[in-house]
Design an enzyme around this catalytic site. Structure first.
Site, PDB file in Angstrom:
ATOM      1  CG  ASN A   1      -1.311   1.621   1.262  1.00 51.29           C
ATOM      2  OD1 ASN A   1      -1.923   1.736   0.510  1.00 51.29           O
ATOM      3  ND2 ASN A   1      -1.739   1.788   2.581  1.00 51.29           N
TER       4      ASN A   1
ATOM      5  CG  HIS B   1      -0.878   5.936   4.842  1.00 47.10           C
ATOM      6  ND1 HIS B   1      -2.462   5.873   4.932  1.00 47.10           N
ATOM      7  CD2 HIS B   1      -0.884   7.156   5.972  1.00 47.10           C
ATOM      8  CE1 HIS B   1      -2.513   6.558   5.811  1.00 47.10           C
ATOM      9  NE2 HIS B   1      -1.710   7.141   6.700  1.00 47.10           N
TER      10      HIS B   1
ATOM     11  CB  SER C   1       4.560   5.064   4.079  1.00 46.56           C
ATOM     12  OG  SER C   1       5.121   6.339   5.069  1.00 46.56           O
TER      13      SER C   1
ATOM     14  CG  ASP D   1      -3.487   3.184   6.940  1.00 41.84           C
ATOM     15  OD1 ASP D   1      -2.868   2.332   5.831  1.00 41.84           O
ATOM     16  OD2 ASP D   1      -3.997   3.800   7.310  1.00 41.84           O
TER      17      ASP D   1
HETATM   18  N1  NHR Z   1      -6.302  -3.095   5.339  1.00 42.59           N
HETATM   19  C1  NHR Z   1      -5.580  -2.972   5.573  1.00 42.59           C
HETATM   20  N2  NHR Z   1      -6.289  -5.060   7.036  1.00 42.59           N
HETATM   21  N3  NHR Z   1      -4.758  -3.038   6.338  1.00 42.59           N
HETATM   22  C2  NHR Z   1      -4.285  -1.608   5.446  1.00 42.59           C
HETATM   23  O1  NHR Z   1      -3.375  -1.387   6.236  1.00 42.59           O
HETATM   24  C3  NHR Z   1      -4.720  -1.462   5.031  1.00 42.59           C
HETATM   25  C4  NHR Z   1      -6.615  -1.773   4.342  1.00 42.59           C
HETATM   26  C5  NHR Z   1      -7.044  -1.242   3.860  1.00 42.59           C
HETATM   27  C6  NHR Z   1      -6.838  -0.099   3.223  1.00 42.59           C
HETATM   28  C7  NHR Z   1      -5.476   1.933   2.648  1.00 42.59           C
HETATM   29  C8  NHR Z   1      -5.273   3.144   3.965  1.00 42.59           C
HETATM   30  C9  NHR Z   1      -4.382   4.490   3.504  1.00 42.59           C
HETATM   31  O2  NHR Z   1      -3.823   4.444   2.790  1.00 42.59           O
HETATM   32  C10 NHR Z   1      -5.270   0.580   3.590  1.00 42.59           C
HETATM   33  C11 NHR Z   1      -4.895  -0.106   4.005  1.00 42.59           C
HETATM   34  C12 NHR Z   1      -9.371   3.294   3.617  1.00 42.59           C
HETATM   35  C13 NHR Z   1      -8.875   4.076   5.062  1.00 42.59           C
HETATM   36  C14 NHR Z   1     -10.784   4.124   4.874  1.00 42.59           C
HETATM   37  O3  NHR Z   1     -11.453   4.484   6.600  1.00 42.59           O
HETATM   38  C15 NHR Z   1      -8.528   4.412   6.035  1.00 42.59           C
HETATM   39  C16 NHR Z   1      -6.941   3.813   5.700  1.00 42.59           C
HETATM   40  C17 NHR Z   1      -7.377   3.011   4.148  1.00 42.59           C
HETATM   41  C18 NHR Z   1      -7.851   2.814   3.198  1.00 42.59           C
HETATM   42  N4  NHR Z   1     -12.111   3.852   4.821  1.00 42.59           N
HETATM   43  C19 NHR Z   1     -12.944   3.577   5.336  1.00 42.59           C
HETATM   44  C20 NHR Z   1     -13.729   2.292   5.674  1.00 42.59           C
HETATM   45  O4  NHR Z   1     -14.375   2.423   6.658  1.00 42.59           O
HETATM   46  C21 NHR Z   1     -13.955   4.261   4.173  1.00 42.59           C
HETATM   47  C22 NHR Z   1     -13.492   5.207   3.630  1.00 42.59           C
HETATM   48  C23 NHR Z   1     -13.957   6.335   1.497  1.00 42.59           C
HETATM   49  O5  NHR Z   1     -14.691   5.093   1.701  1.00 42.59           O
HETATM   50  O6  NHR Z   1     -13.894   7.494   1.676  1.00 42.59           O
HETATM   51  O7  NHR Z   1     -13.326   1.193   4.388  1.00 42.59           O
HETATM   52  O8  NHR Z   1      -5.194   5.304   3.614  1.00 42.59           O
HETATM   53  C1  GAR Z   2      -2.516   8.829  -3.184  1.00 46.46           C
HETATM   54  O1  GAR Z   2      -1.940  10.134  -1.948  1.00 46.46           O
HETATM   55  C2  GAR Z   2      -2.307   7.814  -1.823  1.00 46.46           C
HETATM   56  O2  GAR Z   2      -1.778   7.991  -1.065  1.00 46.46           O
HETATM   57  C3  GAR Z   2      -3.947   7.492  -1.102  1.00 46.46           C
HETATM   58  O3  GAR Z   2      -4.507   8.274  -2.175  1.00 46.46           O
HETATM   59  C4  GAR Z   2      -3.889   9.090  -3.266  1.00 46.46           C
HETATM   60  C5  GAR Z   2      -4.278   8.373  -4.512  1.00 46.46           C
HETATM   61  O4  GAR Z   2      -4.249   8.751  -5.658  1.00 46.46           O
HETATM   62  N1  GAR Z   2      -4.339   6.580  -0.190  1.00 46.46           N
HETATM   63  C6  GAR Z   2      -5.016   6.648   0.358  1.00 46.46           C
HETATM   64  O5  GAR Z   2      -5.573   7.440   1.122  1.00 46.46           O
HETATM   65  C7  GAR Z   2      -5.798   5.220   0.919  1.00 46.46           C
HETATM   66  N2  GAR Z   2      -6.376   5.601   1.551  1.00 46.46           N
HETATM   67  P1  GAR Z   2      -4.670   7.832  -7.071  1.00 46.46           P
HETATM   68  O6  GAR Z   2      -5.553   7.451  -7.044  1.00 46.46           O
HETATM   69  O7  GAR Z   2      -4.323   9.735  -7.689  1.00 46.46           O
HETATM   70  O8  GAR Z   2      -2.884   7.505  -6.945  1.00 46.46           O
END
Ligand code: NHR
Ligand code: GAR
Length: 218
Positions: free
Chosen positions: A113, A115, A142, A151
């Protein structure tokens, strides 16, 4: 490269714009990465990442999380779909759904991922605004292996950018994303060359355990 690796199959998960996906597509087409993107899957119908995939001749699949009763059922469908492409690596590129422990276990050590923060700072959402509100002097992105802890998986690489006074969250995000498009393809290249692994919840590059903040580029 010392020896010839078999070409890796990658499945990319997106929710939005897909600029990270685009950077990976370009490095593959320039033969910088020996891999094939076998499919791009989105949970949002309007994700521009799906259009980018179609334009590159990559199967683009929409799986609507809203049509599943639970996260478990959605993730089970995702696993079924993904496995048809027998991927070596799953790449989350702006994928916005938290994944269940079962899903993560299925691809443990084979899922990355990106982040938008300097982990372990600012896990979760709204990272750019949180960095500005905290008056941080630096911010960044990261790349980490995905583990069940959101994360919280081992970091492979970080990239830092300065936070300027008066900068708004969008300007900061743009600057961070510029870095993302450089760093993510590099980490994927390492993985595809069999140089990068996750062992005992640590990121290992060229048989060296990486520090908490990942590889340090001098
Ligand atoms: N899943 C796991 N188990 N572990 C990780 O490290 C993950 C993951 C799924 C996604 C990306 C992450 C980021 O880079 C990621 C890492 C979505 C949310 C979130 O709160 C948080 C972190 C990340 C991605 N999503 C809401 C939910 O209820 C929905 C938010 C929306 O749809 O806008 O799933 O930041
Ligand atoms: C990127 O900045 C990534 O780090 C972030 O969303 C953007 C996606 O851009 N990811 C998250 O926030 C995951 N929760 P992209 O669709 O243009 O690659």
């Amino acid at each position: 490269m010392t020896e010839q690796q078999a070409q890796k199959s990658i499945v990319v998960l997106v929710s939005g714009n897909g600029s990270n996906l685009q950077a990976i597509i370009e490095d593959i087409s320039q033969l910088k990465i020996n891999a094939k993107i076998s499919a791009v899957i989105a949970n949002q119908k309007t994700a521009y990442g799906l259009t980018r995939a179609e334009n590159a001749g990559i199967p683009a699949i929409f799986i609507d999380h809203k049509s599943f009763a639970s996260r478990e059922e959605y993730d089970a469908k995702m696993v079924q779909c993904i496995n048809e492409f027998t991927p070596d690596l799953i790449v989350l590129a702006g994928f916005m759904r938290i994944l269940t422990p079962d899903f993560v276990e299925h691809y443990l050590g084979r899922m990355l991922n990106i982040h938008p923060s300097l982990l372990p700072k600012y896990k979760g959402l709204n990272t750019h605004k949180r960095a500005i509100d905290a008056e941080d002097k630096e911010h960044g992105a990261s790349v980490h292996f995905v583990t069940p802890e959101l994360d919280g998986g081992p970091v492979v690489l970080q990239s830092k950018v300065p936070v300027f006074e008066q900068q708004d969250a969008q300007e900061l995000a743009d600057r961070v994303q510029q870095q993302e498009r450089q760093m993510y393809p590099l980490v994927i290249k390492w993985f595809c060359e069999d140089r990068l692994k996750m062992i005992n919840n640590k990121a290992v590059l060229d048989n060296q355990i990486l520090a908490e903040e990942g590889y340090a580029i001098e």
